[in-house]
Scaffold this active site. Structure first.
Site, PDB file in Angstrom:
ATOM      1  CG  HIS A 125     -98.719  20.427 -31.260  1.00 25.62           C
ATOM      2  ND1 HIS A 125     -97.837  21.110 -30.453  1.00 25.62           N
ATOM      3  CD2 HIS A 125     -98.562  20.918 -32.512  1.00 25.62           C
ATOM      4  CE1 HIS A 125     -97.175  21.987 -31.192  1.00 25.62           C
ATOM      5  NE2 HIS A 125     -97.589  21.886 -32.443  1.00 25.62           N
ATOM      6  CG  ASP A 140     -94.776  19.447 -30.181  1.00 29.97           C
ATOM      7  OD1 ASP A 140     -95.378  19.043 -29.174  1.00 29.97           O
ATOM      8  OD2 ASP A 140     -94.363  20.608 -30.290  1.00 29.97           O
TER       9      ASP A 140
END
Ligand code: GAR
Length: 219
Positions: free
Chosen positions: A115, A151
């Site tokens: 990420h 995430d």
């Protein structure tokens, strides 16, 4: 016959350019790397990364999510493809589809994601724009095990990137991406080699923090 342990079979899941996938392929070319990229799978048949991987002799597969009526049907097709090839670890590498708990739980502790932010800050999209708008001085990237929430999940590796006064989302993003290409191969090495493991929801044996911060205080 060498006595080296078998390399873990990894699938890289992509949706686009595939530069992180390419960094994993480069790392896995080293004979002592504990993982091989056995499959590059995309939910988008036009993902540029598919051609990149095919040119390097890696098996590629497109499973077009638009051809499935539900998210879970699409994931069942992916799951069948992964199982058919004996995949042991999944690396999300710019894979831009949300995954259901059904799929995530099947790969619990065996699925990694990269990420472009220092999680748990800046989940979601447009991370560089949002970091600049907030005026943060430290940004970066994260590799983590995938949990059902978007995430989120135990962090394996992070790299910090200093924000400059004249940064744009593109200039900041380019420096973050360079760090992504370092920490993803490192994180996969630690996981595939059995060094990084989850203890009470945190990763032990993960990568030491890294980054491009200058003049750190030493107190
Ligand atoms: C990377 O910056 C990756 O961190 C990001 O997409 C880009 C893919 O680039 N992933 C996410 O935002 C996931 N939440 P790539 O296709 O060149 O690896």
């Amino acid at each position: 016959m060498s006595g080296a342990p078998a390399r873990k079979k990894v699938a890289a899941l992509i949706s686009g350019r595939g530069s992180n996938m390419t960094s994993l392929l480069a790392a896995a070319a080293a004979p002592d790397y504990p993982a091989e990229i056995a499959l590059v799978l995309s939910n988008r048949p036009d993902a540029a990364g598919l051609a990149t991987a095919a040119a390097k002799g890696i098996e590629t597969l497109a499973i077009d999510h638009r051809l499935y009526t539900s998210r879970e049907d699409f994931e069942r097709a992916m799951q069948a493809a992964l199982e058919a090839r004996g995949i042991e670890i999944v690396c999300l590498a710019g894979f831009m589809r949300l995954l259901t708990p059904w799929f995530v739980e099947r790969w619990s502790g065996r699925m990694l994601n990269i990420h472009p932010a220092l999680l748990p800050s800046y989940k979601g999209l447009h991370t560089h724009e949002r970091a600049l708008a907030d005026g943060v001085k430290i940004h970066g990237c994260t590799v983590h095990f995938v949990a059902p929430e978007m995430d989120a999940g135990p962090i394996i590796a992070q790299a910090a990137v200093a924000v400059r006064d004249d940064d744009t989302p593109d200039t900041l993003g380019a420096r973050v991406l360079a760090r992504e290409h370092e920490i993803y191969p490192l994180a996969l090495r630690l996981v595939a080699g059995g060094h990084a493991r989850i203890v009470d929801g945190r990763v032990m044996g993960g990568a030491p923090a890294t980054g491009d911060l200058v003049n750190p205080r030493r107190d």
